[in-house]
Design a protein around this motif. Structure first.
Motif, PDB file in Angstrom:
ATOM      1  N   HIS A  13       4.672  51.780  -7.046  1.00 27.14           N
ATOM      2  CA  HIS A  13       4.279  51.659  -8.325  1.00 27.14           C
ATOM      3  C   HIS A  13       2.613  51.563  -8.107  1.00 27.14           C
ATOM      4  N   TRP A  14       1.931  52.100  -9.306  1.00 29.78           N
ATOM      5  CA  TRP A  14       0.626  51.765  -9.394  1.00 29.78           C
ATOM      6  C   TRP A  14       0.353  50.320 -10.129  1.00 29.78           C
ATOM      7  N   GLU A  15      -0.309  49.677  -9.631  1.00 30.07           N
ATOM      8  CA  GLU A  15      -0.532  48.118 -10.336  1.00 30.07           C
ATOM      9  C   GLU A  15      -2.000  47.523 -10.098  1.00 30.07           C
ATOM     10  N   PRO A  16      -2.272  46.782 -10.901  1.00 31.41           N
ATOM     11  CA  PRO A  16      -3.489  45.937 -10.381  1.00 31.41           C
ATOM     12  C   PRO A  16      -2.984  45.028  -9.559  1.00 31.41           C
ATOM     13  N   PRO A  17      -4.063  44.800  -8.493  1.00 32.48           N
ATOM     14  CA  PRO A  17      -3.640  43.892  -7.358  1.00 32.48           C
ATOM     15  C   PRO A  17      -3.416  42.511  -7.930  1.00 32.48           C
ATOM     16  N   GLY A  18      -2.266  41.754  -7.238  1.00 30.69           N
ATOM     17  CA  GLY A  18      -1.856  40.438  -7.788  1.00 30.69           C
ATOM     18  C   GLY A  18      -0.445  39.911  -6.920  1.00 30.69           C
ATOM     19  N   GLY A  19      -0.240  38.649  -7.385  1.00 32.41           N
ATOM     20  CA  GLY A  19       0.883  38.123  -6.662  1.00 32.41           C
ATOM     21  C   GLY A  19       1.140  36.474  -7.105  1.00 32.41           C
ATOM     22  N   VAL A  20       2.211  36.053  -6.301  1.00 32.68           N
ATOM     23  CA  VAL A  20       2.578  34.676  -6.758  1.00 32.68           C
ATOM     24  C   VAL A  20       1.435  33.909  -6.592  1.00 32.68           C
ATOM     25  N   LEU A  21       1.194  32.895  -7.430  1.00 36.70           N
ATOM     26  CA  LEU A  21       0.142  31.844  -7.122  1.00 36.70           C
ATOM     27  C   LEU A  21       0.812  30.759  -6.030  1.00 36.70           C
ATOM     28  N   GLU A  22       0.191  30.299  -5.012  1.00 34.35           N
ATOM     29  CA  GLU A  22       0.694  29.415  -4.222  1.00 34.35           C
ATOM     30  C   GLU A  22       0.404  28.040  -4.790  1.00 34.35           C
ATOM     31  N   MET A  23       1.139  27.111  -4.216  1.00 34.46           N
ATOM     32  CA  MET A  23       1.069  25.719  -4.744  1.00 34.46           C
ATOM     33  C   MET A  23      -0.110  25.090  -4.725  1.00 34.46           C
ATOM     34  N   THR A  24      -0.842  25.211  -3.651  1.00 35.30           N
ATOM     35  CA  THR A  24      -2.145  24.320  -3.176  1.00 35.30           C
ATOM     36  C   THR A  24      -3.366  25.158  -3.833  1.00 35.30           C
ATOM     37  N   GLU A  25      -3.070  26.258  -4.626  1.00 35.31           N
ATOM     38  CA  GLU A  25      -4.443  27.286  -5.311  1.00 35.31           C
ATOM     39  C   GLU A  25      -4.531  26.990  -6.542  1.00 35.31           C
ATOM     40  N   THR A  26      -5.935  27.043  -6.786  1.00 34.55           N
ATOM     41  CA  THR A  26      -6.219  27.202  -8.345  1.00 34.55           C
ATOM     42  C   THR A  26      -5.996  28.659  -8.907  1.00 34.55           C
ATOM     43  N   PHE A  27      -6.000  28.845 -10.004  1.00 30.69           N
ATOM     44  CA  PHE A  27      -5.841  30.286 -10.745  1.00 30.69           C
ATOM     45  C   PHE A  27      -6.819  31.180  -9.890  1.00 30.69           C
ATOM     46  N   GLU A  28      -8.032  30.882  -9.723  1.00 36.20           N
ATOM     47  CA  GLU A  28      -9.126  31.423  -9.323  1.00 36.20           C
ATOM     48  C   GLU A  28      -8.893  31.955  -7.792  1.00 36.20           C
ATOM     49  N   GLU A  29      -8.645  30.773  -7.202  1.00 40.93           N
ATOM     50  CA  GLU A  29      -8.503  31.109  -5.572  1.00 40.93           C
ATOM     51  C   GLU A  29      -7.356  31.893  -5.486  1.00 40.93           C
ATOM     52  N   GLY A  30      -6.351  31.897  -6.198  1.00 39.74           N
ATOM     53  CA  GLY A  30      -4.986  32.858  -6.008  1.00 39.74           C
ATOM     54  C   GLY A  30      -5.314  34.389  -6.373  1.00 39.74           C
ATOM     55  N   VAL A  31      -6.243  34.545  -7.456  1.00 35.58           N
ATOM     56  CA  VAL A  31      -6.756  35.664  -7.660  1.00 35.58           C
ATOM     57  C   VAL A  31      -7.626  36.589  -6.576  1.00 35.58           C
ATOM     58  N   ARG A  32      -8.419  35.787  -5.918  1.00 35.62           N
ATOM     59  CA  ARG A  32      -9.486  36.161  -4.766  1.00 35.62           C
ATOM     60  C   ARG A  32      -8.586  36.452  -3.711  1.00 35.62           C
ATOM     61  N   ARG A  33      -7.594  35.392  -3.350  1.00 35.14           N
ATOM     62  CA  ARG A  33      -6.791  35.764  -2.285  1.00 35.14           C
ATOM     63  C   ARG A  33      -5.918  36.891  -2.362  1.00 35.14           C
ATOM     64  N   GLU A  34      -5.509  37.234  -3.444  1.00 35.61           N
ATOM     65  CA  GLU A  34      -4.478  38.309  -3.655  1.00 35.61           C
ATOM     66  C   GLU A  34      -5.218  39.676  -3.443  1.00 35.61           C
ATOM     67  N   VAL A  35      -6.302  39.696  -4.234  1.00 35.72           N
ATOM     68  CA  VAL A  35      -7.136  40.742  -4.203  1.00 35.72           C
ATOM     69  C   VAL A  35      -7.466  41.230  -2.853  1.00 35.72           C
ATOM     70  N   LEU A  36      -7.994  40.337  -2.212  1.00 33.98           N
ATOM     71  CA  LEU A  36      -8.569  40.337  -0.772  1.00 33.98           C
ATOM     72  C   LEU A  36      -7.322  40.899   0.033  1.00 33.98           C
ATOM     73  N   GLU A  37      -6.058  40.424   0.058  1.00 35.60           N
ATOM     74  CA  GLU A  37      -4.868  40.807   0.770  1.00 35.60           C
ATOM     75  C   GLU A  37      -4.693  42.081   0.266  1.00 35.60           C
ATOM     76  N   GLU A  38      -4.824  42.555  -0.724  1.00 35.68           N
ATOM     77  CA  GLU A  38      -4.123  43.881  -1.306  1.00 35.68           C
ATOM     78  C   GLU A  38      -5.104  44.869  -1.239  1.00 35.68           C
ATOM     79  N   THR A  39      -6.302  44.754  -1.359  1.00 35.21           N
ATOM     80  CA  THR A  39      -7.304  45.758  -1.235  1.00 35.21           C
ATOM     81  C   THR A  39      -8.356  45.778  -0.129  1.00 35.21           C
ATOM     82  N   GLY A  40      -8.575  44.428   0.376  1.00 34.55           N
ATOM     83  CA  GLY A  40      -9.553  44.649   1.536  1.00 34.55           C
ATOM     84  C   GLY A  40     -10.873  43.934   0.981  1.00 34.55           C
ATOM     85  N   ILE A  41     -11.149  43.769  -0.325  1.00 35.37           N
ATOM     86  CA  ILE A  41     -12.406  43.364  -0.950  1.00 35.37           C
ATOM     87  C   ILE A  41     -12.385  41.698  -1.408  1.00 35.37           C
ATOM     88  N   SER A  42     -13.718  41.324  -1.189  1.00 34.25           N
ATOM     89  CA  SER A  42     -13.759  39.929  -2.150  1.00 34.25           C
ATOM     90  C   SER A  42     -14.220  40.270  -3.522  1.00 34.25           C
TER      91      SER A  42
END
Length: 141
Positions: free
Chosen positions: A32-61
């Motif tokens: 499926h086509w979706e915006p990059p994203g995923g499960v927030l980890e326990m030790t992350e802020t919301f913004e840290e989680g967004v940055r990590r998920e986008v980087l993991e799924e797209t290769g960009i910061s």
């Protein structure tokens, strides 16, 4: 209270370039086509989680700009916080989590994504914060 059902919290980034195109992925697990994203980890802020998920799924910061919506999958108990972001570099063509990474217009997003995911993208182009519920595919009234 030990048997009270729990929610899962996810984050997603609506990455918008200077041409108002949105960065999207084709997920390897379901195609499926979706915006990059995923499960927030326990030790992350919301913004840290967004940055990590986008980087993991797209290769960009990205630079996280603002919260644009909160969405609940009523079938699976997943609450997603969605943020509008600005890219800091160019995406890869594929990653371990995405078979394709590309820029789409809003019209292409509406065609390619289920309503439950397309609305997250279109909401990010509006000024007000949205809260919506869906069944995994379609929005609920």
């Amino acid at each position: 209270m030990a048997d009270t059902p729990r929610h899962s919290v996810s984050v997603a980034g609506i990455v918008v370039n200077d041409s108002d195109q949105v960065l999207v992925i084709r997920r390897r697990d379901n195609g499926h086509w979706e915006p990059p994203g995923g499960v927030l980890e326990m030790t992350e802020t919301f913004e840290e989680g967004v940055r990590r998920e986008v980087l993991e799924e797209t290769g960009i910061s990205v630079q996280v700009e603002r919260l644009t919506g909160v969405y609940k999958n009523m079938q699976r108990g997943i609450v997603a916080l969605v943020y509008r972001c600005t890219p800091r570099d160019e995406p890869e063509r594929a990653t371990t989590e995405a078979s394709e990474v590309r820029w789409m217009t809003l019209d292409e997003v509406r065609e390619a994504m289920s309503p439950a995911y397309a609305v997250r993208v279109t909401d990010a182009f509006e000024t007000e914060l949205h809260t919506r519920a869906h069944d995994g595919v379609n929005l609920l009234p």
